[in-house]
Design a protein around this motif. Structure first.
Motif, PDB file in Angstrom:
ATOM      1  N   PHE A  74       0.833  -1.202   0.000  1.00  0.00           N
ATOM      2  CA  PHE A  74       0.000   0.000   0.000  1.00  0.00           C
ATOM      3  C   PHE A  74       0.873   1.260   0.000  1.00  0.00           C
ATOM      4  O   PHE A  74       1.726   1.448   0.876  1.00  0.00           O
ATOM      5  N   ALA A  75       0.634   2.140  -0.963  1.00  0.00           N
ATOM      6  CA  ALA A  75       1.444   3.351  -1.109  1.00  0.00           C
ATOM      7  C   ALA A  75       1.209   4.343   0.014  1.00  0.00           C
ATOM      8  O   ALA A  75       2.077   5.197   0.277  1.00  0.00           O
ATOM      9  N   ASP A  76       0.065   4.251   0.700  1.00  0.00           N
ATOM     10  CA  ASP A  76      -0.258   5.255   1.720  1.00  0.00           C
ATOM     11  C   ASP A  76       0.109   4.807   3.137  1.00  0.00           C
ATOM     12  O   ASP A  76      -0.282   5.438   4.114  1.00  0.00           O
ATOM     13  N   VAL A  77       0.876   3.729   3.257  1.00  0.00           N
ATOM     14  CA  VAL A  77       1.310   3.256   4.583  1.00  0.00           C
ATOM     15  C   VAL A  77       2.797   3.522   4.715  1.00  0.00           C
ATOM     16  O   VAL A  77       3.617   2.955   3.992  1.00  0.00           O
ATOM     17  N   ASN A  78       3.173   4.425   5.650  1.00  0.00           N
ATOM     18  CA  ASN A  78       4.590   4.742   5.808  1.00  0.00           C
ATOM     19  C   ASN A  78       5.283   3.700   6.688  1.00  0.00           C
ATOM     20  O   ASN A  78       4.658   2.796   7.242  1.00  0.00           O
ATOM     21  N   PRO A 119       4.867  -2.297   9.821  1.00  0.00           N
ATOM     22  CA  PRO A 119       4.902  -3.607  10.497  1.00  0.00           C
ATOM     23  C   PRO A 119       3.523  -4.087  10.950  1.00  0.00           C
ATOM     24  O   PRO A 119       3.216  -5.280  10.889  1.00  0.00           O
ATOM     25  N   TYR A 120       2.687  -3.156  11.384  1.00  0.00           N
ATOM     26  CA  TYR A 120       1.372  -3.527  11.916  1.00  0.00           C
ATOM     27  C   TYR A 120       0.385  -3.859  10.786  1.00  0.00           C
ATOM     28  O   TYR A 120      -0.375  -4.829  10.881  1.00  0.00           O
ATOM     29  N   VAL A 121       0.410  -3.063   9.731  1.00  0.00           N
ATOM     30  CA  VAL A 121      -0.453  -3.348   8.579  1.00  0.00           C
ATOM     31  C   VAL A 121      -0.041  -4.676   7.943  1.00  0.00           C
ATOM     32  O   VAL A 121      -0.887  -5.498   7.556  1.00  0.00           O
ATOM     33  N   SER A 152      -8.076  -0.706  -1.685  1.00  0.00           N
ATOM     34  CA  SER A 152      -7.784  -1.072  -3.065  1.00  0.00           C
ATOM     35  C   SER A 152      -6.431  -1.788  -3.032  1.00  0.00           C
ATOM     36  O   SER A 152      -5.758  -1.782  -1.996  1.00  0.00           O
ATOM     37  N   PRO A 153      -5.996  -2.381  -4.132  1.00  0.00           N
ATOM     38  CA  PRO A 153      -4.704  -3.075  -4.111  1.00  0.00           C
ATOM     39  C   PRO A 153      -3.523  -2.196  -3.724  1.00  0.00           C
ATOM     40  O   PRO A 153      -2.520  -2.690  -3.197  1.00  0.00           O
ATOM     41  N   SER A 154      -3.641  -0.878  -3.959  1.00  0.00           N
ATOM     42  CA  SER A 154      -2.510   0.005  -3.671  1.00  0.00           C
ATOM     43  C   SER A 154      -2.780   0.988  -2.531  1.00  0.00           C
ATOM     44  O   SER A 154      -1.908   1.758  -2.155  1.00  0.00           O
ATOM     45  N   ARG A 155      -3.984   0.947  -1.965  1.00  0.00           N
ATOM     46  CA  ARG A 155      -4.334   1.927  -0.928  1.00  0.00           C
ATOM     47  C   ARG A 155      -4.990   1.240   0.266  1.00  0.00           C
ATOM     48  O   ARG A 155      -5.996   0.546   0.132  1.00  0.00           O
ATOM     49  N   PHE A 156      -4.380   1.419   1.446  1.00  0.00           N
ATOM     50  CA  PHE A 156      -4.916   0.836   2.671  1.00  0.00           C
ATOM     51  C   PHE A 156      -6.008   1.709   3.281  1.00  0.00           C
ATOM     52  O   PHE A 156      -6.886   1.232   3.983  1.00  0.00           O
TER      53      PHE A 156
END
Length: 718
Positions: free
Chosen positions: A149-153, A158-160, A173-177
């Motif tokens: 996911f591009a929006d997870v820094n 680690p948690y996501v 979505s596949p790229s956005r959490f």
């Protein structure tokens, strides 16, 4: 003994997924859609949330941090009546102080600052991910800096990542959490419901097969099932409990190598030997082992004196097994935990197959105890037995007895008896429970088992079931599509040769020939007469003095339809490739053998003999017996056809008797034949049964076999 429970209802036909199967009362809330219904009801039933009042749960309302804390604390089992260290926040309402203090003390949640918890702030999805990962003690890789996911820094990655791998959460979505998005109360309910289903302990997943008997015609669908299970749980063990050999044209043509190519492709982790692995002696088995890309386990098969197998055997337990080798047991590491796997093969193999003198089948209880001790000495407390001894088989060894007698076996993956255990069987005899599973036969099913162990290696929860490989939808299409790679290999490499064999017509029958199991194992049949006539005719070309032929009913596996007889039918009737043997027996020995043939107990429902693979179909003689008499004293008359006429059997005279090598060596517990074999009174010309039968059909193309009074039970009305 610690408690254990069956933690799921396993039914994995179409979904191929494990889910908690709880039955809830009708929802008290008016604003809960179907997607959230089960999760919300779970919260209500477990006093985790009472909703927002006025019949509303607030499914699509964003949840505040303090409310999320209260619900999580309740879900994790924290009690509002207990005392927790004061976290020092000034913005937490009285109703939520206990929950916030409990989560902070446990290291699960933290405040926005040293004084502010942020009680009325909406909880973001990444914050929720951290609370859930820590609260449910998920495996967290703190070295993880990126996810898909591009929006997870990197701070939240680690948690996501832990939530993704546990199956608790996916992205928007596949790229956005949706990292900074606030959670709806319904979404939070879903998370807590999923968290409640995560096993507390080490979970071992086993995919298992047994008694496939060369039925690879549906292997492409089987591959789809196994791949889906492996995708769902990459750490699953894939094992087989024996009897890959014998049963279809594929085995007759390829001697197990076709089956093996697909087993290698599917990535089996281990296999034990079934009795039929020895049907053709040990040379084909040795080639099967050598070409395997997985190890074999066999604690009670000693082949150190066998010329073909001895170099492959390792009388040890190892954590570094080599492909194409045999070990007493192997140690596999699964998700950081050690799992011991050992194998057992029925001692009946010596009498119901053809392993030869160089193979010894040692006591299964003693060898199982040794295997368990070896594992425990290596610090392994989770132990799986691959067993080809039968579930509750009466042959002197079986899985239920093994479970009762040997402490320390957690799971028995069984075979041999072809039982369809739709649910696992649990034995509670000892200090620890033992789970037994078996997946029927012929690649009809793939078995699944999930077992949860506590920190001491004790089974505390389990679930299992069978997936029907050829399951069909209402429109008669298959539920599982065929794996294209496997389908193409089967179609191009193996099926053409089989189609040629299937198509060959080798004779013609004016009427259907009875080879049903319930018939050939209890009474004279027309097919039994035809098979023994063929055997006798062949034997006479070798030894003209041969006057009798005997065929064990257990070696006849199917009927033949009226009309053209194809090679496929012949090989289905006689799949084992048993070779011809000619015995010199006295009349007294022949009578003793006939007594053994009709020694089965009476079936109380039919008042006739129970099915018995030792029941003999005969040619060259006729006999009568009385099934109401004591076993061993039932045969009342025996006559032998000599010179075209029947004469009373002479107890002192020696007769030349044809049978198959399996029976001649004492198969089906024919001790009288075994004695003759050991005394050198048996010759083995080497012509296999299906060849002998097809030769006879070629010489007699229009078959007109019948039941003609060769075997008569005088107790029955005539």
């Amino acid at each position: 003994m610690k408690s254990y429970s069956k933690f799921v209802t396993a039914s994995a036909t179409a979904a191929l997924s494990i889910s908690a199967g709880s039955v809830y009362a009708e929802s008290p809330f008016e604003d809960v859609s179907k997607n959230y219904e089960e999760a919300v009801q779970f919260l209500a039933d477990n006093d985790i949330s009472k909703g927002m009042g006025n019949g509303l749960f607030g499914t699509y309302e964003s949840i505040k941090r303090v409310d999320a804390a209260i619900q999580l604390a309740r879900a994790l089992g924290f009690d509002a009546k207990d005392t927790y260290e004061d976290a020092g926040f000034t913005d937490v309402p009285a109703r939520g102080e206990w929950a916030v203090n409990a989560l902070v003390e446990a290291g699960i949640a933290s405040g926005k600052s040293s004084k502010k918890f942020g009680s009325n702030d909406l909880i973001a999805r990444v914050e929720a991910a951290k609370w859930l990962a820590l609260g449910y003690e998920l495996t967290i890789d703190f070295e993880t800096t990126k996810t898909s996911f591009a929006d997870v820094n990197k701070n939240w990655a680690p948690y996501v990542d832990a939530l993704q791998k546990s199956g608790m959460a996916a992205g928007k979505s596949p790229s956005r959490f949706g990292a900074g998005d606030s959670l709806f109360r319904g979404e939070w309910a879903l998370f807590l419901h999923r968290g409640a289903q995560i096993p507390d302990g080490f979970e071992l997943s086993i995919i298992h097969t047994n008694d496939t008997h060369a039925h690879i015609e549906n292997v492409a669908r089987k591959a789809t099932v196994i791949e889906a299970l492996r995708e769902e749980n990459p750490s699953s063990l894939l094992v087989d409990a024996g009897d890959v050999f014998s049963g279809t044209l594929y085995f007759n043509e390829f001697k197990g190598q076709a089956d093996l190519e697909f087993m290698n492709l599917l990535g089996y982790d281990a296999m034990t030997f079934g009795n039929h692995e020895f049907d053709l002696g040990t040379e084909p088995l040795a080639e099967f082992i050598k070409n395997a890309r997985f190890p074999f386990v066999s604690a009670n098969v000693n082949a150190s004196s066998d010329s073909h197998l001895s170099s492959l055997m390792n009388e040890t337990v190892t954590d570094a097994p080599m492909d194409g080798k045999v070990y007493n047991g192997i140690i596999k590491e699964v998700d950081g935990e050690k799992v011991g796997i050992f194998g057992l093969t029925t001692a009946e193999t010596k009498t119901i197959s053809s392993p030869g003198d160089g193979v010894v089948f040692e006591n299964y209880i003693e060898e199982a105890e040794k295997a368990v001790s070896s594992f425990e000495a290596e610090g392994v407390s989770k132990i799986v037995a691959l067993s080809h001894i039968g579930f509750q088989d009466g042959g002197g060894d079986n899985d239920v007895t093994l479970a009762k007698e040997v402490e320390g076996i957690d799971v028995i993956v069984g075979g041999h008896s072809h039982d369809q255990l739709d649910e696992p069987y649990i034995d509670e005899t000892g200090d620890e429970p033992t789970i037994i599973v078996q997946a029927n036969e012929y690649n009809k099913f793939v078995g699944t088992l999930d077992v949860i162990f506590d920190e001491d290696g004790l089974v505390i929860e389990y679930a299992g079931g069978l997936i029907k490989v050829d399951e069909q939808n209402e429109d008669d299409t298959y539920v599982f599509e065929e794996n294209e790679e496997v389908k193409n290999i089967l179609a191009t490499k193996y099926t053409p040769a089989i189609d040629k064999m299937k198509a060959k017509v080798v004779g013609s029958a004016s009427a259907a020939l009875d080879g049903e199991r319930a018939s050939v194992r209890t009474k004279e049949t027309d097919l039994g007469n035809l098979i023994t006539d063929a055997m006798l005719a062949k034997a006479k070309t070798i030894d003209a003095e041969t006057v009798i032929a005997l065929q064990n009913g257990g070696g006849i596996r199917a009927s033949i339809d009226a009309g053209d007889i194809t090679m496929e039918e012949v090989l289905t009737v006689m799949p084992f490739g048993n070779a011809l043997a000619i015995m010199d027996l006295t009349g007294a020995e022949i009578k003793a053998a006939l007594e053994h043939s009709v020694s089965a107990d009476l079936d109380p429902e039919t008042n006739t003999l129970s099915q018995n693979g030792a029941f003999l179909q005969v040619a060259g003689l006729k006999f009568t017996y009385d099934s109401s008499k004591t076993a061993g004293a039932r045969v009342t008359s025996v006559e032998v056809k000599e010179g075209g006429t029947y004469k009373v059997l002479d107890a002192a005279k020696t007769y030349a008797v044809a049978t198959n090598a399996f029976t001649a060596k004492g198969g089906d517990n024919y001790e009288v034949f075994k004695t003759a074999y050991e005394e050198g009174r048996v010759s083995e010309p080497g012509f296999v049964d299906w060849e002998t039968f097809t030769e006879y059909l070629a010489a007699n193309p229009q078959v007109d076999a019948s039941v003609e009074g060769r075997i008569t039970d005088t107790k029955l009305p005539q």
